[in-house]
Design a protein around this motif. Sequence first.
Motif, PDB file in Angstrom:
ATOM      1  N   LEU A  42      24.906  -9.957   6.561  1.00 56.71           N
ATOM      2  CA  LEU A  42      25.772  -8.992   6.492  1.00 56.71           C
ATOM      3  C   LEU A  42      25.394  -7.266   6.601  1.00 56.71           C
ATOM      4  O   LEU A  42      24.250  -6.986   6.189  1.00 56.71           O
ATOM      5  CB  LEU A  42      26.682  -8.783   5.108  1.00 56.71           C
ATOM      6  N   LEU A  43      26.135  -6.722   7.502  1.00 61.52           N
ATOM      7  CA  LEU A  43      25.778  -5.417   7.910  1.00 61.52           C
ATOM      8  C   LEU A  43      26.662  -4.520   7.073  1.00 61.52           C
ATOM      9  O   LEU A  43      28.033  -4.570   7.519  1.00 61.52           O
ATOM     10  CB  LEU A  43      25.767  -4.978   9.395  1.00 61.52           C
ATOM     11  N   GLY A  44      26.552  -3.581   6.213  1.00 61.39           N
ATOM     12  CA  GLY A  44      27.280  -2.629   5.381  1.00 61.39           C
ATOM     13  C   GLY A  44      27.784  -1.517   6.262  1.00 61.39           C
ATOM     14  O   GLY A  44      26.782  -0.633   6.597  1.00 61.39           O
ATOM     15  N   MET A  45      29.004  -1.295   6.423  1.00 60.69           N
ATOM     16  CA  MET A  45      29.288  -0.094   7.281  1.00 60.69           C
ATOM     17  C   MET A  45      29.818   1.062   6.644  1.00 60.69           C
ATOM     18  O   MET A  45      30.895   1.082   5.730  1.00 60.69           O
ATOM     19  CB  MET A  45      30.332  -0.433   8.375  1.00 60.69           C
ATOM     20  N   LEU A  46      29.207   2.189   6.421  1.00 59.17           N
ATOM     21  CA  LEU A  46      29.708   3.319   5.475  1.00 59.17           C
ATOM     22  C   LEU A  46      29.883   4.541   6.434  1.00 59.17           C
ATOM     23  O   LEU A  46      29.157   5.469   6.768  1.00 59.17           O
ATOM     24  CB  LEU A  46      28.535   3.813   4.562  1.00 59.17           C
ATOM     25  N   PHE A  47      31.226   4.578   7.060  1.00 60.27           N
ATOM     26  CA  PHE A  47      31.640   5.643   7.801  1.00 60.27           C
ATOM     27  C   PHE A  47      32.332   6.636   7.188  1.00 60.27           C
ATOM     28  O   PHE A  47      33.400   6.472   7.021  1.00 60.27           O
ATOM     29  CB  PHE A  47      32.116   5.149   9.147  1.00 60.27           C
ATOM     30  N   GLY A  66      25.429 -13.353  15.240  1.00 63.96           N
ATOM     31  CA  GLY A  66      25.793 -14.301  14.431  1.00 63.96           C
ATOM     32  C   GLY A  66      26.147 -13.719  12.936  1.00 63.96           C
ATOM     33  O   GLY A  66      26.539 -14.409  12.329  1.00 63.96           O
ATOM     34  N   GLY A  67      25.786 -12.677  12.758  1.00 61.29           N
ATOM     35  CA  GLY A  67      26.226 -11.897  11.470  1.00 61.29           C
ATOM     36  C   GLY A  67      27.644 -11.486  11.373  1.00 61.29           C
ATOM     37  O   GLY A  67      28.345 -11.702  12.108  1.00 61.29           O
ATOM     38  N   ASP A  68      27.781 -10.618  10.378  1.00 56.73           N
ATOM     39  CA  ASP A  68      29.084 -10.029  10.336  1.00 56.73           C
ATOM     40  C   ASP A  68      29.061  -8.797   9.633  1.00 56.73           C
ATOM     41  O   ASP A  68      27.986  -8.247   9.197  1.00 56.73           O
ATOM     42  CB  ASP A  68      29.933 -11.075   9.171  1.00 56.73           C
ATOM     43  N   ILE A  69      30.169  -8.060   9.128  1.00 55.27           N
ATOM     44  CA  ILE A  69      30.043  -6.751   8.608  1.00 55.27           C
ATOM     45  C   ILE A  69      30.841  -6.771   7.275  1.00 55.27           C
ATOM     46  O   ILE A  69      31.727  -7.569   7.142  1.00 55.27           O
ATOM     47  CB  ILE A  69      30.577  -5.596   9.683  1.00 55.27           C
ATOM     48  N   VAL A  70      30.476  -5.695   6.396  1.00 56.21           N
ATOM     49  CA  VAL A  70      31.595  -5.273   5.341  1.00 56.21           C
ATOM     50  C   VAL A  70      31.570  -4.134   5.454  1.00 56.21           C
ATOM     51  O   VAL A  70      30.649  -3.086   5.502  1.00 56.21           O
ATOM     52  CB  VAL A  70      30.851  -5.693   3.921  1.00 56.21           C
ATOM     53  N   ASP A  71      32.834  -3.582   5.392  1.00 54.25           N
ATOM     54  CA  ASP A  71      33.137  -2.085   5.811  1.00 54.25           C
ATOM     55  C   ASP A  71      33.821  -1.440   4.749  1.00 54.25           C
ATOM     56  O   ASP A  71      34.587  -1.888   4.114  1.00 54.25           O
ATOM     57  CB  ASP A  71      34.167  -2.384   6.943  1.00 54.25           C
ATOM     58  N   MET A  72      33.230  -0.150   4.404  1.00 50.72           N
ATOM     59  CA  MET A  72      33.867   0.532   3.406  1.00 50.72           C
ATOM     60  C   MET A  72      35.233   1.183   3.716  1.00 50.72           C
ATOM     61  O   MET A  72      36.076   1.417   2.774  1.00 50.72           O
ATOM     62  CB  MET A  72      33.112   1.725   3.188  1.00 50.72           C
ATOM     63  N   GLY A  73      35.649   1.096   4.952  1.00 51.29           N
ATOM     64  CA  GLY A  73      36.822   1.579   5.298  1.00 51.29           C
ATOM     65  C   GLY A  73      36.846   3.283   5.299  1.00 51.29           C
ATOM     66  O   GLY A  73      35.799   3.898   4.838  1.00 51.29           O
ATOM     67  N   PRO A  74      38.006   3.607   5.628  1.00 51.55           N
ATOM     68  CA  PRO A  74      38.029   5.118   5.785  1.00 51.55           C
ATOM     69  C   PRO A  74      37.759   5.933   4.407  1.00 51.55           C
ATOM     70  O   PRO A  74      38.364   5.303   3.401  1.00 51.55           O
ATOM     71  CB  PRO A  74      39.351   5.543   6.247  1.00 51.55           C
TER      72      PRO A  74
END
Lengths: 304, 304, 304
Positions: A42-47, A66-74
């Motif tokens: 998993l790749l954590g997305m902190l935008f 083949g992986g996925d993300i977890v997104d912090m959101g706005p």
Amino acid sequence: MPQDHIISAKHLSRADIESVLDRAAEIAADPEAVADRHAGQLLGMLFFEPSTRTKMSFSAAMKRLGGDIVDMGPVDQSSVKKGESLADTVRVVEGYADALVMRHPLEGSAKMASEFVDVPLINAGDGAGQHPTQTLLDLYTIRESAGFSDLTVGIMGDLKYGRTVHSLAHALTTFDAQQHFVSPESLKLPRGVRYDLHEAGASMREHTELEEVLDSLDVLYVTRIQAERFPDEDEYRKVAGEYQIDAETLAAAKDDLVVMHPLPRVDEIAPDVDETDHARYFEQAHNGVPVRMALLDLILEGNL
Amino acid sequence: MPQDHIISAKHLSRADIESVLDRAAEIAADPEAVADRHAGQLLGMLFFEPSTRTKMSFSAAMKRLGGDIVDMGPVDQSSVKKGESLADTVRVVEGYADALVMRHPLEGSAKMASEFVDVPLINAGDGAGQHPTQTLLDLYTIRESAGFSDLTVGIMGDLKYGRTVHSLAHALTTFDAQQHFVSPESLKLPRGVRYDLHEAGASMREHTELEEVLDSLDVLYVTRIQAERFPDEDEYRKVAGEYQIDAETLAAAKDDLVVMHPLPRVDEIAPDVDETDHARYFEQAHNGVPVRMALLDLILEGNL
Amino acid sequence: MPQDHIISAKHLSRADIESVLDRAAEIAADPEAVADRHAGQLLGMLFFEPSTRTKMSFSAAMKRLGGDIVDMGPVDQSSVKKGESLADTVRVVEGYADALVMRHPLEGSAKMASEFVDVPLINAGDGAGQHPTQTLLDLYTIRESAGFSDLTVGIMGDLKYGRTVHSLAHALTTFDAQQHFVSPESLKLPRGVRYDLHEAGASMREHTELEEVLDSLDVLYVTRIQAERFPDEDEYRKVAGEYQIDAETLAAAKDDLVVMHPLPRVDEIAPDVDETDHARYFEQAHNGVPVRMALLDLILEGNL
């Protein structure tokens, strides 16, 4: 095994850069070979700041591996609103992911955040600071379309504030490119950047007119001149108009000139350029996927 | 192989529609059979306008096929804010995905955007224009619950502005349904739509009272009457109240009448209808998943 | 097989809780063993209120089990804005997913929503009501770090409004812990909660000073005191300051005292505590993943 963070293109050696570009070329040639390579990761997305192409491109890259993300959101939806420090936020989120990608409006924030986490952190832009994966995809596009050998690059537009330009100029110096900087007087390279490039042994010249150098260029890298840099609208229109190109402008260029732009563009490149063989800016944007796949792969494997 | 875009239900032949509905029925009967079919493929989501059910349903559909999505996120977070043209945005994003789904507030935008991309683009609503997958899931629900043979459909509510209604009426004409349009005088079918339906050979009548036709209907498709269509609140309340149904209203209907609604509803259908066997609007919403799975599958395989 | 909803920690028996914690420990010890266990299954995310850690943690949990999510997105982007009832929204969304997670600002909303759906629904916080997975991850952290046998827990801060605290106190009563409640007079446990704990046989005492009990504690659970609970800023600063801890405060504690906090923190725990062995609040946040994986696994398998 210590995990490497990717904070600035300047910290990447020529060998590092070449290993990312080589891996990107391998992946682009045979994406099937890596389609399951990072399954379950998993790749954590902190935008902390809006982004379309960088965020979508990292997301596509991780999923193509083949992986996925977890997104912090706005941010307006996040606990940052409750006054949480950046250091706390990243220390919580690292528990949800195998690597982090972060964009933040404050210069230096990525470096600071990286000191609090054990998983690798990639800087996806920290204000006026660094945006290393943009530099990598720019270099990949140049290498694939023009090659680094005996290379002459023109960089035009806002050279004062554009972060992508400063990183690119440093990296091109490493690759011994001849560089021409074309801008209005008021948007020239900052003195500090010019000094650093000279110190690094850059072969470079500055110009105010594209015509002075156009016919010598292998690559023309155009950036946007923003209205908010000017005291009034009229002044902006006058200056910006002189740094726009169209198909007619390019008649004086080499047949195989490559035109690039980090996008989004507004008026800097007329739509009639899109139809020419010079236009590579959409391909450049698309190259974000294999380049970010390569970087993620190397980082997650501890190979960088 | 040229990829087909899905812009309007009108461009789909009866054979096209039947192949989507047949595939949807196959998938609904055995979802396991397609659970990995599009592994590694990505659907780009470009929602320039809010949407809950359409977006979630496309997302679920792609994931139920083993694929994944890359989402542009809300427009206020995107580079559209920086003044990028729609043509540029879609040309960038097509590099991140194998197909695109787009919703946009401007009529005609999906057609325009599709002309700039090489991957298939599905219109998920363009303002007052088209929303072809809504029509397909409506047709699927009708076929599964009432069948197309000797079919009588009532369409009630706002027939003037409702885009779903016009597409549905055209498609039902293709399937030789008898159609009754029930609405207040001020919200009748637009003259142009009525003319086109006549030209296409529709068997249709218009009414202002549901009672005139209720007992003949196999399907009653209800749509919302929006307050903003009326000069004042009182006028709205009076008119809207006459086009609401409840369990008592339906006592006069056939036992196997199917009640549909594109949702969200407000007051048009009373909660007591939910408990009756007539209610199919939640099932209709759920049918969005197999129908969109079928469409995505056919498009990604180049079979439409 | 009737599917169980998870609405409140109070409805979970000690045996239920233990089966979740046992499963979480198994998963944490060997995450690879469950990496594909729920492949093809979808978790619907309905966050009617912002959340960072809860949402990311559920998302990571579902993906670490091989599944995926479908997200409604922020409410201002959703059809809730068009006036749709919560009952309608959940009945639509259940068609897109195998289980639902919902956060909503209104107390009681999760219970209400669960009565309309057939798939299992997990309450991820309903206003001042319940947040059962927070309680489960708190209990897991306590069990892993201090154990339940002969356990003394101090709970400090806002004991009047903090929902996590009330659920935790009830659960700790089930596990026969000795409990000390430390708060300013104005933020004591509500009378009703105190009564219920007594009825359940809690071994508990209330304090206004941490020093009275600090040296007896195995676990100190700190919560935030919010400025908006006080009539003026000065009053808040004075009171809040008395319930902040730092490394010096903890010199008087047992060497193996475990300090927890549901996060985000503001000033309640000074950064110098982070460096001590007492600090477990980041680990506590990270434990949200195996605990939610365990809960999702048990629910999706119908084993709870």
